[in-house]
Design a protein around this motif. Sequence first.
Motif, PDB file in Angstrom:
ATOM      1  N   ILE B 385      20.922  -6.517  -7.007  1.00 28.04           N
ATOM      2  CA  ILE B 385      19.340  -6.355  -7.209  1.00 28.04           C
ATOM      3  C   ILE B 385      18.752  -7.312  -8.021  1.00 28.04           C
ATOM      4  O   ILE B 385      19.103  -7.199  -9.055  1.00 28.04           O
ATOM      5  N   ALA B 386      18.089  -7.968  -7.230  1.00 29.81           N
ATOM      6  CA  ALA B 386      17.337  -9.090  -8.065  1.00 29.81           C
ATOM      7  C   ALA B 386      15.852  -9.154  -8.033  1.00 29.81           C
ATOM      8  O   ALA B 386      15.308  -8.469  -7.094  1.00 29.81           O
ATOM      9  N   PHE B 387      15.218  -9.441  -9.042  1.00 21.52           N
ATOM     10  CA  PHE B 387      13.684  -9.246  -9.066  1.00 21.52           C
ATOM     11  C   PHE B 387      13.006 -10.569  -9.146  1.00 21.52           C
ATOM     12  O   PHE B 387      13.298 -11.153 -10.157  1.00 21.52           O
ATOM     13  N   ASP B 388      11.945 -11.160  -8.222  1.00 24.91           N
ATOM     14  CA  ASP B 388      11.192 -12.294  -8.554  1.00 24.91           C
ATOM     15  C   ASP B 388       9.870 -11.975  -9.050  1.00 24.91           C
ATOM     16  O   ASP B 388       9.270 -10.925  -8.169  1.00 24.91           O
ATOM     17  N   PRO B 389       9.387 -12.744  -9.687  1.00 24.54           N
ATOM     18  CA  PRO B 389       7.957 -12.235 -10.157  1.00 24.54           C
ATOM     19  C   PRO B 389       7.066 -12.211  -9.338  1.00 24.54           C
ATOM     20  O   PRO B 389       6.150 -11.116  -9.266  1.00 24.54           O
ATOM     21  N   VAL B 390       7.086 -12.895  -8.201  1.00 25.96           N
ATOM     22  CA  VAL B 390       5.853 -12.505  -7.219  1.00 25.96           C
ATOM     23  C   VAL B 390       6.091 -11.323  -6.314  1.00 25.96           C
ATOM     24  O   VAL B 390       5.259 -10.761  -5.953  1.00 25.96           O
ATOM     25  N   GLY B 391       7.315 -10.821  -6.052  1.00 27.56           N
ATOM     26  CA  GLY B 391       7.875  -9.535  -5.415  1.00 27.56           C
ATOM     27  C   GLY B 391       7.192  -8.391  -6.220  1.00 27.56           C
ATOM     28  O   GLY B 391       6.519  -7.635  -5.758  1.00 27.56           O
ATOM     29  N   VAL B 392       7.610  -8.572  -7.586  1.00 23.05           N
ATOM     30  CA  VAL B 392       7.181  -7.485  -8.351  1.00 23.05           C
ATOM     31  C   VAL B 392       5.475  -7.575  -8.530  1.00 23.05           C
ATOM     32  O   VAL B 392       4.924  -6.309  -8.372  1.00 23.05           O
ATOM     33  N   ALA B 393       5.004  -8.512  -8.529  1.00 25.27           N
ATOM     34  CA  ALA B 393       3.310  -8.470  -8.764  1.00 25.27           C
ATOM     35  C   ALA B 393       2.812  -8.209  -7.384  1.00 25.27           C
ATOM     36  O   ALA B 393       2.005  -7.245  -7.329  1.00 25.27           O
ATOM     37  N   THR B 394       3.450  -8.376  -6.256  1.00 22.67           N
ATOM     38  CA  THR B 394       2.995  -8.001  -5.007  1.00 22.67           C
ATOM     39  C   THR B 394       3.186  -6.517  -5.006  1.00 22.67           C
ATOM     40  O   THR B 394       2.266  -5.816  -4.274  1.00 22.67           O
ATOM     41  N   VAL B 395       4.430  -5.767  -5.391  1.00 25.14           N
ATOM     42  CA  VAL B 395       4.479  -4.338  -5.162  1.00 25.14           C
ATOM     43  C   VAL B 395       3.243  -3.882  -5.925  1.00 25.14           C
ATOM     44  O   VAL B 395       2.299  -2.937  -5.618  1.00 25.14           O
ATOM     45  N   VAL B 396       2.948  -4.455  -7.620  1.00 22.79           N
ATOM     46  CA  VAL B 396       2.020  -3.665  -8.400  1.00 22.79           C
ATOM     47  C   VAL B 396       0.401  -3.826  -7.709  1.00 22.79           C
ATOM     48  O   VAL B 396      -0.252  -2.729  -7.631  1.00 22.79           O
ATOM     49  N   LEU B 397       0.266  -5.074  -7.060  1.00 19.66           N
ATOM     50  CA  LEU B 397      -1.084  -5.303  -6.482  1.00 19.66           C
ATOM     51  C   LEU B 397      -1.308  -4.398  -5.426  1.00 19.66           C
ATOM     52  O   LEU B 397      -2.369  -3.953  -5.059  1.00 19.66           O
ATOM     53  N   GLY B 398      -0.188  -4.522  -4.427  1.00 22.74           N
ATOM     54  CA  GLY B 398      -0.255  -3.686  -3.381  1.00 22.74           C
ATOM     55  C   GLY B 398      -0.470  -2.304  -3.552  1.00 22.74           C
ATOM     56  O   GLY B 398      -1.379  -1.479  -2.861  1.00 22.74           O
ATOM     57  N   VAL B 399       0.166  -1.741  -4.560  1.00 21.93           N
ATOM     58  CA  VAL B 399       0.068  -0.041  -4.660  1.00 21.93           C
ATOM     59  C   VAL B 399      -1.507   0.101  -5.333  1.00 21.93           C
ATOM     60  O   VAL B 399      -1.956   1.066  -5.098  1.00 21.93           O
ATOM     61  N   MET B 400      -2.029  -0.858  -6.224  1.00 23.06           N
ATOM     62  CA  MET B 400      -3.322  -0.896  -6.504  1.00 23.06           C
ATOM     63  C   MET B 400      -4.399  -0.923  -5.616  1.00 23.06           C
ATOM     64  O   MET B 400      -5.331  -0.192  -5.666  1.00 23.06           O
ATOM     65  N   ALA B 401      -3.732  -1.712  -4.744  1.00 22.48           N
ATOM     66  CA  ALA B 401      -4.695  -1.785  -3.475  1.00 22.48           C
ATOM     67  C   ALA B 401      -4.850  -0.320  -2.639  1.00 22.48           C
ATOM     68  O   ALA B 401      -5.981   0.152  -2.403  1.00 22.48           O
ATOM     69  N   ILE B 402      -3.650   0.026  -2.587  1.00 25.29           N
ATOM     70  CA  ILE B 402      -3.606   1.243  -1.676  1.00 25.29           C
ATOM     71  C   ILE B 402      -4.405   2.324  -2.532  1.00 25.29           C
ATOM     72  O   ILE B 402      -5.179   3.208  -2.009  1.00 25.29           O
ATOM     73  N   ALA B 403      -4.301   2.414  -3.735  1.00 20.63           N
ATOM     74  CA  ALA B 403      -4.867   3.464  -4.760  1.00 20.63           C
ATOM     75  C   ALA B 403      -6.409   3.250  -4.569  1.00 20.63           C
ATOM     76  O   ALA B 403      -7.199   4.254  -4.859  1.00 20.63           O
ATOM     77  N   PHE B 404      -7.070   1.867  -4.469  1.00 19.32           N
ATOM     78  CA  PHE B 404      -8.309   1.646  -4.593  1.00 19.32           C
ATOM     79  C   PHE B 404      -8.622   2.283  -3.249  1.00 19.32           C
ATOM     80  O   PHE B 404      -9.809   3.183  -3.262  1.00 19.32           O
ATOM     81  N   LEU B 405      -8.052   2.035  -2.185  1.00 16.92           N
ATOM     82  CA  LEU B 405      -8.572   2.581  -0.756  1.00 16.92           C
ATOM     83  C   LEU B 405      -8.481   4.036  -0.803  1.00 16.92           C
ATOM     84  O   LEU B 405      -9.536   4.835  -0.348  1.00 16.92           O
TER      85      LEU B 405
END
Lengths: 250, 426
Positions: B385-405
């Motif tokens: 299980i590896a994490f790349d910064p782009v993937g992590v940022a995508t998850v956080v931003l995606g969740v924030m977008a869902i929350a906004f909606l």
Amino acid sequence: MSPRVGHVITSGNTREAADVVSPLLSVSNLHKTYGSGPSAFEALKGLDLDIAEGESIAIIGKSGSGKSTLMHLLALLDRPTSGSIMLDGTDTSRLSAKQLNQTRNSAFGFVFQQFFLNAQASVLDNVTLPLKIAGVGRRERTAQGIAALAQLEIDDKAGNRANDLSGGQKQRVVIARALINQPRVIFADEPTGNLDTATGAVVEDILFDLNRRRGINLVVVTHDEELASRCDRRIYIRDGLIAAREAVAA
Amino acid sequence: MRGVDVLSTAFKNAFRSRLRTSLTVLAIFIGAFTLSLTNGLGTGINQYIDDTVASVGVDDVMTVTKASEEEPTDGPAEYDPNQIAADGAPGATATALTDDDIDTIAGIDGVESVEPSKSVMVDYVRHDDGTRYQLSVAEFVPGMRIELVSGEQVDLDASDPELVLPESYVEPLDLGSAADAVGQTVVLAVTDATGEQVTTEATVVGVAEPGVLTMGGAVPNDVLAAELYDLQTTGAPEAETTRYAEASVSFDTSGGATQTEALQDRLADAGFTGSTLEDQLGTITAVIDGIVLVLNGFAVIALVAAGIGIVNTLFMAVQERTREVGLMKAMGLSSGRVFSLFSIEAVVIGLVGSALGVLGAVGAGQLVNGVSGDLLADLPGLTLIAFDPVGVATVVLGVMAIAFLAGTLPALRAARQDPISSLRYE
């Protein structure tokens, strides 16, 4: 006709307290209808009223008489169905929603029967809410908030949670909040309705003192005759019209 | 109201009802945690494959097969005498390459050299008359580099038969340590076309680490591969010995990807299919991506459920703060600011939940990697299980977008509230 002194001090400026020459608020042929069709209810039926600068006025009436509707219209919280409300010679029906918001924020203070305090926030945060809405910076807000609280002698409670105060203290906080933006009019809707007689009397003294010493207009909605009798003028509302006007016998 | 005040007020408001907010944050945490973990799994495995390809460094060789002339049909397939069993699922066949085909391929523009791959079935391997063990011989790709425990790569041009033996054979064959094994001779046996078992000898030049490419098989050099193939095909009709499943084609890589594609196109025109190692691994990567996508789908479903939780939480908050909103509007707060207050509150809940979820996933990933290091010891260098910064940022931003909606609905309700009726609300 006014028992007030010639000069009043407001926000540090000297303002000429003119007589009824140019009224602060001028209402003519005011109509307000709620609903439409057969279920329509006409709360105000063509009401005329002038409120002079620095005047204190009591609006008295039974529930359903239209007194609250009148206050809401005067406070620009609602728009009339027809008729005009002039504030300082400006027709308020021409103001945009943004300008109405700004006017309420800068020129009006509100004291309601219920305190509407944020129970969990500090007294200071509650008092400075109008300034926060106006976009004043935190430091300036704090300074003005403490000053407003000091005027009402409750600055020692600034850090307390609003919930921890007594009823009288809460109403003082509410008045401090109404005062903080240096308003020209304070609208008070049954300001003592929730207080015992002694506390209520203190709050009344504070309000009339502000009116007398700082020339802030008071518009009090009440059915308390004793409170109404301390105002310069009393307007009796019945069925959407002014039933009687009484000026104080100097 | 200033932007910074809107932010700080929304942040404070989000935590006014701590238990309720915590539960909503927990729901988002679960979704974000799962999504990060499944993403991390995909990243980890694909990274491992990429690293493996990079370490092999065979980018100038492609495997060429004869393109199937017939489209697959539902009915029974017609018999094709040129068909031979191919790698892959049981029953999969490919059309065999003949010597003529090899000549054709060699003549195609851009092909530097072509080598038919000769598949060899070794019966057993044995050392010093010891126990006989089964052994598979890995497909040899010129230029391939194997991760070695000791010794060196097989010498392409060596005239003697050489092979690299998997590490797991060293002890059973009684070769001593990995270092001792280098230089020793082992016996390999194949069965020829007449059914007779014949043996040949080869020198161990290297010991291989277990890895994806060798698949646990031995790697011979050209001489050994040819020798084994000759032994195996002895006595077979000539038609049989000149049929190959595939061929390795060397080409010039200096032209870049477009040149490679052009070569593949020319091969296709001639009736062959050329695929580079990257193509072949790309298929694996695509499959992994597909699986991860499905797993992500489940995580997103969890997030959508959490989003509905946000809607619910905020509707309750709007309800609770009806009078407060009314008061603020009476004091001149615009509807737009009221909307911002509530929608930012939703975003804050999303941010906290997803940040915690990502952190939790990173922590869980460390644990899993620790355990999988022991369980998947055959795949050294694998970070499951590896994490790349782009993937992590995508998850956080995606969740924030869902929350906004999710927050828009309650925020709109709050923004539309009439101050007078709000103040009268009991």
